[in-house]
Scaffold this motif. Structure first.
Motif, short mmCIF file in Angstrom:
data_model
loop_
_atom_site.label_atom_id
_atom_site.label_comp_id
_atom_site.label_asym_id
_atom_site.label_seq_id
_atom_site.Cartn_x
_atom_site.Cartn_y
_atom_site.Cartn_z
N ARG A 19 0.79 -1.27 0.07
CA ARG A 19 -0.18 -0.02 0.03
C ARG A 19 0.90 1.22 0.10
N LEU A 20 0.68 2.29 -1.11
CA LEU A 20 1.55 3.37 -1.25
C LEU A 20 0.82 4.51 -0.82
N SER A 21 1.32 5.40 -0.21
CA SER A 21 0.58 6.45 0.44
C SER A 21 1.46 7.96 -0.09
N CYS A 22 0.51 8.80 -0.28
CA CYS A 22 1.42 10.07 -0.61
C CYS A 22 0.61 11.30 0.22
N ALA A 23 1.38 11.90 0.97
CA ALA A 23 1.02 12.89 1.82
C ALA A 23 1.28 14.17 1.34
N VAL A 24 0.46 15.09 1.03
CA VAL A 24 0.33 16.37 0.53
C VAL A 24 0.38 17.43 1.21
N SER A 25 0.88 18.58 1.15
CA SER A 25 0.86 19.72 1.75
C SER A 25 1.12 20.92 0.91
N GLY A 26 0.53 22.12 1.22
CA GLY A 26 0.73 23.35 0.50
C GLY A 26 -0.19 23.67 -0.54
N ILE A 28 -4.63 23.02 -1.65
CA ILE A 28 -5.94 22.87 -1.22
C ILE A 28 -6.41 21.46 -1.73
N PHE A 29 -5.95 20.25 -0.98
CA PHE A 29 -5.94 18.98 -1.64
C PHE A 29 -7.22 18.74 -2.47
N SER A 30 -8.70 18.86 -1.90
CA SER A 30 -9.63 18.43 -2.40
C SER A 30 -9.99 19.11 -3.66
N ARG A 31 -9.36 19.95 -4.03
CA ARG A 31 -9.72 20.74 -5.21
C ARG A 31 -8.75 19.79 -6.55
N TYR A 32 -7.64 19.11 -5.94
CA TYR A 32 -6.85 18.55 -6.98
C TYR A 32 -7.39 17.06 -7.73
N SER A 33 -7.14 16.61 -8.78
CA SER A 33 -7.33 15.40 -9.01
C SER A 33 -5.77 14.88 -8.81
N MET A 34 -5.89 13.54 -8.41
CA MET A 34 -4.60 12.72 -7.77
C MET A 34 -4.38 11.78 -8.46
N GLY A 35 -3.02 11.39 -8.73
CA GLY A 35 -2.92 10.19 -9.64
C GLY A 35 -1.52 9.56 -9.20
N TRP A 36 -1.34 8.46 -9.47
CA TRP A 36 -0.02 7.46 -9.43
C TRP A 36 0.32 7.10 -10.74
N TYR A 37 1.67 7.44 -10.91
CA TYR A 37 2.47 7.11 -12.08
C TYR A 37 3.41 6.06 -11.89
N ARG A 38 4.02 5.54 -12.76
CA ARG A 38 5.19 4.69 -12.64
C ARG A 38 6.15 4.90 -13.60
N ALA A 73 -9.60 14.68 4.43
CA ALA A 73 -9.31 14.95 5.81
C ALA A 73 -7.73 15.00 6.02
N LYS A 74 -7.20 14.00 5.49
CA LYS A 74 -5.76 13.80 5.88
C LYS A 74 -4.60 14.14 4.74
N ASN A 75 -5.39 14.78 3.83
CA ASN A 75 -4.50 15.22 2.40
C ASN A 75 -3.57 14.09 2.01
N THR A 76 -4.09 12.93 1.80
CA THR A 76 -3.42 11.86 1.44
C THR A 76 -3.98 10.92 0.37
N VAL A 77 -3.42 10.45 -0.58
CA VAL A 77 -3.87 9.82 -1.52
C VAL A 77 -3.31 8.15 -1.38
N TYR A 78 -3.86 7.11 -1.70
CA TYR A 78 -3.19 5.75 -1.43
C TYR A 78 -3.49 5.05 -2.75
N LEU A 79 -2.63 4.07 -2.67
CA LEU A 79 -2.64 2.94 -3.90
C LEU A 79 -2.53 1.73 -3.28
N GLN A 80 -3.47 1.00 -3.20
CA GLN A 80 -3.59 -0.66 -2.57
C GLN A 80 -3.21 -1.27 -3.86
N MET A 81 -2.11 -2.17 -3.78
CA MET A 81 -1.71 -3.00 -4.92
C MET A 81 -1.68 -4.46 -4.57
#
Length: 114
Positions: A19-26, A28-38, A73-81
């Protein structure tokens, strides 16, 4: 200062899970589309999954195995693999996207090997 900090990568055997996590700061997290790339060695960076606007999108190669989610609420996006394969080996990057504004994390290594 915008920061995207990935964690959770590592070495796992084929068939295993991470399980990957990405903690974001700086931002307004909720306004952004979030993604995982490799990006695998010698290959271009590719989309893995995105989440935003109430919808998710997955690369065909990971559909049914990976799940992207976010906690605003935690400004975090996850990727369960799950059911990881050797071909999933790559550096995984977190991405925040709002119109033409894009931010990237520094990446976390995922290695799938026996």
């Amino acid at each position: 200062q915008v920061q995207l900090v990935e964690s959770g990568g590592g070495l796992v055997q084929p068939g295993g899970s991470l399980r990957l996590s990405c903690a974001v700061s700086g931002i307004i997290f909720s306004r952004y589309s979030m993604g995982w790339y490799r990006q695998a060695p010698g290959k271009q960076r590719e989309l893995v999954a995105t989440i935003g606007g109430g919808s998710t999108n997955y690369a065909d190669s990971v559909k049914g195995r990976f799940t992207i989610s976010r906690d605003n609420a935690k400004n975090t996006v996850y990727l369960q693999m799950n059911s990881l394969k050797p071909e999933d080996t790559a550096v995984y990057y977190c991405n925040a996207n709002l119109y033409f504004v894009v931010y990237w994390g520094q990446g976390t290594q995922v290695t799938v090997s026996s």
